[in-house]
Design an enzyme around this catalytic site. Structure first.
Site, PDB file in Angstrom:
ATOM      1  N   GLU A 196      22.544  35.354  15.295  1.00  0.00           N
ATOM      2  CA  GLU A 196      22.223  36.562  14.543  1.00  0.00           C
ATOM      3  C   GLU A 196      22.242  36.243  13.051  1.00  0.00           C
ATOM      4  OE1 GLU A 196      21.262  39.897  14.908  1.00  0.00           O
ATOM      5  OE2 GLU A 196      21.341  39.703  12.730  1.00  0.00           O
TER       6      GLU A 196
ATOM      7  N   VAL B  64      17.701  31.572  12.542  1.00  0.00           N
ATOM      8  CA  VAL B  64      16.919  30.536  13.219  1.00  0.00           C
ATOM      9  C   VAL B  64      15.734  30.142  12.335  1.00  0.00           C
ATOM     10  CG1 VAL B  64      15.472  30.045  15.232  1.00  0.00           C
ATOM     11  CG2 VAL B  64      17.630  31.310  15.507  1.00  0.00           C
TER      12      VAL B  64
ATOM     13  N   ALA C  98      21.240  39.703  17.691  1.00  0.00           N
ATOM     14  CA  ALA C  98      22.340  40.408  18.369  1.00  0.00           C
ATOM     15  C   ALA C  98      22.162  41.910  18.206  1.00  0.00           C
ATOM     16  CB  ALA C  98      23.691  39.965  17.804  1.00  0.00           C
ATOM     17  N   GLY C  99      20.917  42.386  18.375  1.00  0.00           N
ATOM     18  CA  GLY C  99      20.650  43.825  18.387  1.00  0.00           C
ATOM     19  C   GLY C  99      20.870  44.336  19.803  1.00  0.00           C
TER      20      GLY C  99
ATOM     21  N   LYS D 154      18.008  48.102  32.786  1.00  0.00           N
ATOM     22  CA  LYS D 154      19.174  48.795  33.366  1.00  0.00           C
ATOM     23  C   LYS D 154      19.375  48.399  34.826  1.00  0.00           C
ATOM     24  CE  LYS D 154      19.372  49.609  29.813  1.00  0.00           C
ATOM     25  NZ  LYS D 154      18.547  49.510  28.603  1.00  0.00           N
TER      26      LYS D 154
ATOM     27  N   GLY E 248      13.675  42.076  17.216  1.00  0.00           N
ATOM     28  CA  GLY E 248      13.152  43.372  16.801  1.00  0.00           C
ATOM     29  C   GLY E 248      11.775  43.639  17.386  1.00  0.00           C
TER      30      GLY E 248
ATOM     31  N   ALA F 274      13.419  55.523  23.608  1.00  0.00           N
ATOM     32  CA  ALA F 274      12.601  56.286  24.548  1.00  0.00           C
ATOM     33  C   ALA F 274      12.829  57.784  24.399  1.00  0.00           C
ATOM     34  CB  ALA F 274      12.906  55.835  25.969  1.00  0.00           C
TER      35      ALA F 274
ATOM     36  N   ALA G  34      14.773  38.095  20.626  1.00  0.00           N
ATOM     37  CA  ALA G  34      14.992  39.554  20.600  1.00  0.00           C
ATOM     38  C   ALA G  34      15.245  39.950  19.151  1.00  0.00           C
ATOM     39  CB  ALA G  34      16.167  39.925  21.493  1.00  0.00           C
TER      40      ALA G  34
ATOM     41  N   HIS H 244      40.059  67.498  34.845  1.00  0.00           N
ATOM     42  CA  HIS H 244      40.990  66.381  34.936  1.00  0.00           C
ATOM     43  C   HIS H 244      41.016  65.848  36.366  1.00  0.00           C
ATOM     44  CE1 HIS H 244      44.511  63.910  34.265  1.00  0.00           C
ATOM     45  NE2 HIS H 244      44.997  64.387  35.392  1.00  0.00           N
TER      46      HIS H 244
HETATM   47  P1  FAD Z   1       5.555  52.254  24.693  1.00  0.00           P
HETATM   48  O1  FAD Z   1       6.558  52.453  25.746  1.00  0.00           O
HETATM   49  O2  FAD Z   1       5.401  50.892  24.105  1.00  0.00           O
HETATM   50  O3  FAD Z   1       4.172  52.749  25.307  1.00  0.00           O
HETATM   51  C1  FAD Z   1       2.973  52.653  24.618  1.00  0.00           C
HETATM   52  C2  FAD Z   1       1.862  52.598  25.638  1.00  0.00           C
HETATM   53  O4  FAD Z   1       0.633  52.726  24.952  1.00  0.00           O
HETATM   54  C3  FAD Z   1       1.790  51.295  26.406  1.00  0.00           C
HETATM   55  O5  FAD Z   1       1.767  51.568  27.785  1.00  0.00           O
HETATM   56  C4  FAD Z   1       0.485  50.650  25.944  1.00  0.00           C
HETATM   57  O6  FAD Z   1      -0.171  49.951  26.998  1.00  0.00           O
HETATM   58  C5  FAD Z   1      -0.323  51.868  25.553  1.00  0.00           C
HETATM   59  N1  FAD Z   1      -1.362  51.608  24.549  1.00  0.00           N
HETATM   60  C6  FAD Z   1      -1.207  51.104  23.299  1.00  0.00           C
HETATM   61  N2  FAD Z   1      -2.390  51.078  22.656  1.00  0.00           N
HETATM   62  C7  FAD Z   1      -3.311  51.584  23.518  1.00  0.00           C
HETATM   63  C8  FAD Z   1      -4.706  51.819  23.445  1.00  0.00           C
HETATM   64  N3  FAD Z   1      -5.391  51.577  22.324  1.00  0.00           N
HETATM   65  N4  FAD Z   1      -5.326  52.322  24.529  1.00  0.00           N
HETATM   66  C9  FAD Z   1      -4.645  52.591  25.672  1.00  0.00           C
HETATM   67  N5  FAD Z   1      -3.319  52.394  25.789  1.00  0.00           N
HETATM   68  C10 FAD Z   1      -2.668  51.906  24.735  1.00  0.00           C
HETATM   69  N6  FAD Z   1      14.914  52.663  24.653  1.00  0.00           N
HETATM   70  C11 FAD Z   1      15.860  53.541  25.044  1.00  0.00           C
HETATM   71  O7  FAD Z   1      15.867  54.689  24.579  1.00  0.00           O
HETATM   72  N7  FAD Z   1      16.814  53.183  25.962  1.00  0.00           N
HETATM   73  C12 FAD Z   1      16.878  51.941  26.490  1.00  0.00           C
HETATM   74  O8  FAD Z   1      17.751  51.654  27.315  1.00  0.00           O
HETATM   75  C13 FAD Z   1      15.921  50.989  26.079  1.00  0.00           C
HETATM   76  N8  FAD Z   1      15.926  49.748  26.584  1.00  0.00           N
HETATM   77  C14 FAD Z   1      14.974  48.868  26.213  1.00  0.00           C
HETATM   78  C15 FAD Z   1      15.018  47.586  26.733  1.00  0.00           C
HETATM   79  C16 FAD Z   1      14.059  46.658  26.391  1.00  0.00           C
HETATM   80  C17 FAD Z   1      14.116  45.272  26.973  1.00  0.00           C
HETATM   81  C18 FAD Z   1      13.000  47.047  25.501  1.00  0.00           C
HETATM   82  C19 FAD Z   1      11.916  46.068  25.143  1.00  0.00           C
HETATM   83  C20 FAD Z   1      12.945  48.311  24.971  1.00  0.00           C
HETATM   84  C21 FAD Z   1      13.940  49.239  25.312  1.00  0.00           C
HETATM   85  N9  FAD Z   1      13.945  50.525  24.782  1.00  0.00           N
HETATM   86  C22 FAD Z   1      14.925  51.411  25.156  1.00  0.00           C
HETATM   87  C23 FAD Z   1      12.924  50.988  23.821  1.00  0.00           C
HETATM   88  C24 FAD Z   1      11.857  51.827  24.539  1.00  0.00           C
HETATM   89  O9  FAD Z   1      11.268  51.040  25.537  1.00  0.00           O
HETATM   90  C25 FAD Z   1      10.834  52.323  23.552  1.00  0.00           C
HETATM   91  O10 FAD Z   1      11.469  53.025  22.519  1.00  0.00           O
HETATM   92  C26 FAD Z   1       9.813  53.237  24.227  1.00  0.00           C
HETATM   93  O11 FAD Z   1       9.169  52.560  25.265  1.00  0.00           O
HETATM   94  C27 FAD Z   1       8.803  53.760  23.226  1.00  0.00           C
HETATM   95  O12 FAD Z   1       7.891  54.578  23.869  1.00  0.00           O
HETATM   96  P2  FAD Z   1       6.377  54.701  23.364  1.00  0.00           P
HETATM   97  O13 FAD Z   1       5.701  55.573  24.352  1.00  0.00           O
HETATM   98  O14 FAD Z   1       6.350  55.063  21.949  1.00  0.00           O
HETATM   99  O15 FAD Z   1       5.795  53.229  23.448  1.00  0.00           O
HETATM  100  P1  AMP Z   2      17.025  44.903  16.627  1.00  0.00           P
HETATM  101  O1  AMP Z   2      16.116  45.117  15.457  1.00  0.00           O
HETATM  102  O2  AMP Z   2      18.156  45.881  16.743  1.00  0.00           O
HETATM  103  O3  AMP Z   2      16.272  44.725  17.915  1.00  0.00           O
HETATM  104  O4  AMP Z   2      17.751  43.520  16.371  1.00  0.00           O
HETATM  105  C1  AMP Z   2      17.072  42.334  16.070  1.00  0.00           C
HETATM  106  C2  AMP Z   2      18.061  41.404  15.380  1.00  0.00           C
HETATM  107  O5  AMP Z   2      17.465  40.111  15.255  1.00  0.00           O
HETATM  108  C3  AMP Z   2      18.455  41.854  13.985  1.00  0.00           C
HETATM  109  O6  AMP Z   2      19.858  42.050  13.931  1.00  0.00           O
HETATM  110  C4  AMP Z   2      18.001  40.706  13.077  1.00  0.00           C
HETATM  111  O7  AMP Z   2      18.929  40.455  12.050  1.00  0.00           O
HETATM  112  C5  AMP Z   2      17.944  39.525  14.058  1.00  0.00           C
HETATM  113  N1  AMP Z   2      17.031  38.452  13.628  1.00  0.00           N
HETATM  114  C6  AMP Z   2      15.751  38.571  13.189  1.00  0.00           C
HETATM  115  N2  AMP Z   2      15.213  37.365  12.869  1.00  0.00           N
HETATM  116  C7  AMP Z   2      16.188  36.430  13.109  1.00  0.00           C
HETATM  117  C8  AMP Z   2      16.267  34.992  12.978  1.00  0.00           C
HETATM  118  N3  AMP Z   2      15.242  34.252  12.539  1.00  0.00           N
HETATM  119  N4  AMP Z   2      17.433  34.372  13.336  1.00  0.00           N
HETATM  120  C9  AMP Z   2      18.479  35.109  13.801  1.00  0.00           C
HETATM  121  N5  AMP Z   2      18.456  36.443  13.915  1.00  0.00           N
HETATM  122  C10 AMP Z   2      17.339  37.118  13.591  1.00  0.00           C
END
Ligand code: FAD
Ligand code: AMP
Length: 475
Positions: A211, A245, A189-190, A58, A278, A327, A276, A451
């Site tokens: 995608e 891909v 394109a997720g 963000k 998934g 999150a 990206a 408004h």
């Molecule tokens: P995580 O955030 O992955 O945290 C898990 C933690 O557990 C980590 O710090 C890891 O080090 C720790 N851990 C794991 N195993 C162990 C262990 N055995 N011992 C000690 N520590 C351990 N979500 C949104 O809602 N809004 C967004 O805008 C958004 N943007 C995103 C952008 C990107 C680029 C990405 C990659 C994700 C985004 N997400 C977003 C998704 C969001 O980050 C996740 O849904 C969220 O972080 C999940 O929280 P969590 O606590 O389950 O897992």
């Molecule tokens: P998300 O799960 O929303 O993060 O999106 C991931 C996207 O990647 C999904 O829409 C999948 O269809 C796409 N995807 C996964 N594997 C491939 C691949 N090999 N080539 C192109 N797209 C892919």
């Protein structure tokens, strides 16, 4: 003797750290273990979201959008500037500062609610015991009445395109680039692919998104998806659908990508490739033998609707369990479990989890899409209000997109709200609250909206569902 706590949380991301804080607020003794290490080697709480996901993405989306607006919109406002250029090092420095402030904030929150933060690795042993390995490699055993697993998720690595920094990157790597790639490829394109693609497109990259699915944003309402596709195309994002891909190879300083589409085998050369495709639940080294905690066929920790695993007193929350990887979903599950443990009420309403894509225009929705409502067979009505008819959106030079509300024909229940336009991610909160309170479309219609605000779009969409919109033509 093992060090004993009421609650031990393994993982300090958006699922784990709120669980620990709420447990502390509930006067339980609690430890939260996290092994996250940033590139400087330092441990940090906050997980993927704060360190490598929601927050840094963000920050860069905001900066890159400002670049775009300075270039494309300032003149319209009558603001004259010289040529706008990008200082990427400063942009990244700002982002890192925000991440640091956010993660350090958790330490302060832990202190305030009496949580013991432990930097290192946690492994669940049978009988609610936890083996903790500290930063120096030393091990000690902890025990708890309840253990909450919150180990999160990691990016999916494709066999066809294994990560190979600095050329083939995961989402974290894509947030750390120190130069704007001339040609950037994005697989997927997720939500993450679109956000990261948007950042680098606005900063000047030629972005191609590949995608595999034939439909754009298949998870979203298709009227919304079509509108989004139109805007992304206009912004120069080259999104190729039905493009799977099959190989990506680093050759010198470029990446040669091969993909299959309806016409056959295609190739694409890019300077950097972001995968990206998934995320998957992360449970490596988390569970010793005999804990009784099971994984499902997708590798997620098996839980019931209240996040109980099959093992007595062991719970699991966030990305490591079923449901959308978000999150806010993670946070609500963490809080629910910490309350249930304390004997309080706890529930997550999985029907009202909002989704947001922080592109421009922003995209947000809650509830059912029109396609899902249609498939359910329940008679429904739809109201759409275009931001073109919003005075506030016009004043902001952001009169793009629409707000759409779907309500049941019989009892007027709001079934879904879908917004593409300025601040959609903020506007959706009203719809979430309305649906949480089982409001009808008429309830929204009778609610006064200031408004001129963008929120009037949601009000007018509700009115439009009964062909009673005031500020746009009812169709
Ligand atoms: P995580 O955030 O992955 O945290 C898990 C933690 O557990 C980590 O710090 C890891 O080090 C720790 N851990 C794991 N195993 C162990 C262990 N055995 N011992 C000690 N520590 C351990 N979500 C949104 O809602 N809004 C967004 O805008 C958004 N943007 C995103 C952008 C990107 C680029 C990405 C990659 C994700 C985004 N997400 C977003 C998704 C969001 O980050 C996740 O849904 C969220 O972080 C999940 O929280 P969590 O606590 O389950 O897992
Ligand atoms: P998300 O799960 O929303 O993060 O999106 C991931 C996207 O990647 C999904 O829409 C999948 O269809 C796409 N995807 C996964 N594997 C491939 C691949 N090999 N080539 C192109 N797209 C892919």
């Amino acid at each position: 003797m093992a060090e004993a706590f009421d609650v031990i949380v393994i993982g300090g991301g958006p699922a784990g750290y709120p669980a620990a804080i709420r447990a502390g607020q509930n006067k339980l003794s609690v430890a939260c273990i996290d092994q996250w290490r940033n590139p400087d080697g330092g441990y940090a709480f906050g997980g993927t979201c704060l360190n490598a996901g929601c927050i840094p993405s963000k920050a860069l989306l905001e900066s890159s959008e400002l670049v775009h607006r300075a270039r494309e919109e300032f003149a319209l406002h009558g603001i004259k500037t010289g040529p706008v250029s990008v200082d990427l090092a400063q942009m990244q420095k700002r982002k890192s500062g925000i991440v640091k402030a956010s993660t350090q904030g958790i330490n302060a929150l832990f202190k305030a609610s009496g949580v013991t933060g432990l930097a290192g690795h946690g492994r669940l042993l049978p009988g609610r015991r936890v083996e903790f390995t500290g930063a120096d490699g030393s091990k000690r055993e902890l025990s708890a009445k309840h253990v909450i697993l919150a180990s999160g998720s990691v990016p999916v690595e494709l066999k066809a395109a294994p990560f190979k920094a600095p050329h083939i990157l995961d989402s974290w790597g894509a947030l750390e680039l120190d130069a704007v790639p001339k040609r950037l490829g994005v697989i997927g394109a997720g939500v993450i692919g679109l956000e990261l693609g948007s950042v680098w497109r606005r900063l000047g990259s030629e972005v191609t998104v590949l995608e595999a699915l034939p439909e754009f944003l298949a998870i979203a309402d298709q009227q919304l998806a079509k509108e989004a596709a139109r805007h992304f195309k206009k912004q120069g994002l080259d999104i190729r659908l039905g493009a799977r891909v099959s190989a990506a190879k680093v050759s010198g300083d470029v990446v040669e990508v091969t993909y299959e589409d309806a016409k056959g085998t295609q190739s694409l050369t890019v300077d950097r490739l972001i995968v990206a495709a998934g995320r998957r639940a992360f449970t490596a080294e988390l569970l010793a033998a005999g804990t009784g905690v099971e994984l499902d066929e997708r590798g997620c920790i098996k839980v019931d609707e209240h996040c109980r695993t099959g093992a007595e007193g062991v719970w699991a929350v966030g990305d490591c369990v079923r449901g959308p990887m978000l999150a806010h979903k993670s946070k609500e599950e963490g809080v629910m479990v910490a309350d249930l443990i304390a004997g309080r009420y706890g529930e997550v309403n999985y029907k009202t989890i909002p989704s947001v894509i922080y592109t421009a225009p922003e995209i947000a929705w809650v509830g059912l899409t029109e396609e899902q409502v249609k498939a359910s067979g329940r008679p429904y009505k739809v109201g759409v209000f275009p931001f073109l008819a919003s005075g506030r959106a016009r004043a902001m030079e952001q009169a793009q997109g629409f707000a759409k509300l779907i309500a049941a024909q019989d009892d007027d229940e709001i079934l879904g709200v879908h917004i593409i336009g300025p601040m959609a991610g903020e506007l959706i909160a009203e719809a979430v609250l309305a649906m949480e309170y089982c409001a009808s479309s008429e309830d929204l219609q009778r609610t006064i909206h200031a408004h001129p605000t963008l929120s009037e779009a949601v009000h007018e969409a509700a009115l439009a569902a009964d062909k009673r919109a005031i500020d746009s033509i009812n169709r």
